[in-house]
Design a protein around this motif. Structure first.
Motif, PDB file in Angstrom:
ATOM      1  N   PHE A 191     -20.540 -22.062  20.256  1.00  0.00           N
ATOM      2  CA  PHE A 191     -21.594 -22.193  19.253  1.00  0.00           C
ATOM      3  C   PHE A 191     -22.961 -21.818  19.812  1.00  0.00           C
ATOM      4  CE2 PHE A 191     -18.221 -24.842  17.506  1.00  0.00           C
ATOM      5  CZ  PHE A 191     -18.198 -24.409  16.186  1.00  0.00           C
ATOM      6  N   PRO A 250     -22.315 -28.949  15.993  1.00  0.00           N
ATOM      7  CA  PRO A 250     -21.838 -28.107  14.892  1.00  0.00           C
ATOM      8  C   PRO A 250     -21.325 -28.953  13.716  1.00  0.00           C
ATOM      9  CG  PRO A 250     -21.061 -27.252  16.979  1.00  0.00           C
ATOM     10  CD  PRO A 250     -21.681 -28.587  17.260  1.00  0.00           C
ATOM     11  N   GLU A 254     -19.398 -25.404   9.913  1.00  0.00           N
ATOM     12  CA  GLU A 254     -19.456 -24.450  11.032  1.00  0.00           C
ATOM     13  C   GLU A 254     -18.144 -24.441  11.798  1.00  0.00           C
ATOM     14  OE1 GLU A 254     -23.932 -24.171  12.665  1.00  0.00           O
ATOM     15  OE2 GLU A 254     -23.067 -26.195  12.732  1.00  0.00           O
ATOM     16  N   ARG A 297     -15.571 -22.500   9.743  1.00  0.00           N
ATOM     17  CA  ARG A 297     -15.823 -21.055   9.856  1.00  0.00           C
ATOM     18  C   ARG A 297     -15.387 -20.524  11.222  1.00  0.00           C
ATOM     19  NH1 ARG A 297     -20.694 -22.308   6.893  1.00  0.00           N
ATOM     20  NH2 ARG A 297     -21.857 -22.367   8.845  1.00  0.00           N
TER      21      ARG A 297
END
Length: 97
Positions: free
Chosen positions: A35, A42, A46, A49
């Motif tokens: 990340f 996160p 997120e 995804r």
């Protein structure tokens, strides 16, 4: 015993958050997403995804199991785990339509 595949999110040695998928392959070959930040942690969206980008989806619900370890004198290490499955089942081909 850990059921594979399983996604885990933890901080790397650099302190940035990373998500990786434990498979039966050697650990150096596990799919991984960095990340690139220390904070904020996160979000669930997120993480979803990142899993999708790695070719996986959450199996059985979005509940992450959080754990913490303490290696004295080092600070506590926080990590989370969730069962995942390949986004496209083995043998299922996509025709791009």
């Amino acid at each position: 015993m850990t059921s594979l595949p399983q996604a885990r999110m933890a901080t790397q040695a650099s302190g940035t958050w990373a998500l990786y998928v434990l498979t039966d392959a050697p650990c150096m070959e596990w799919p991984m997403h960095d990340f690139g930040r220390v904070t904020p942690m996160p979000t669930l969206q997120e993480r979803v995804r990142a899993l999708a980008a790695l070719g996986y989806t959450v199996a059985g619900g979005p509940e992450w199991e959080w754990n913490a370890t303490r290696n004295s004198p080092a600070p506590r290490h926080l990590w989370a785990a969730i069962p995942v499955r390949p986004a496209t089942p083995a043998g299922a081909g996509g025709d791009g339509a």
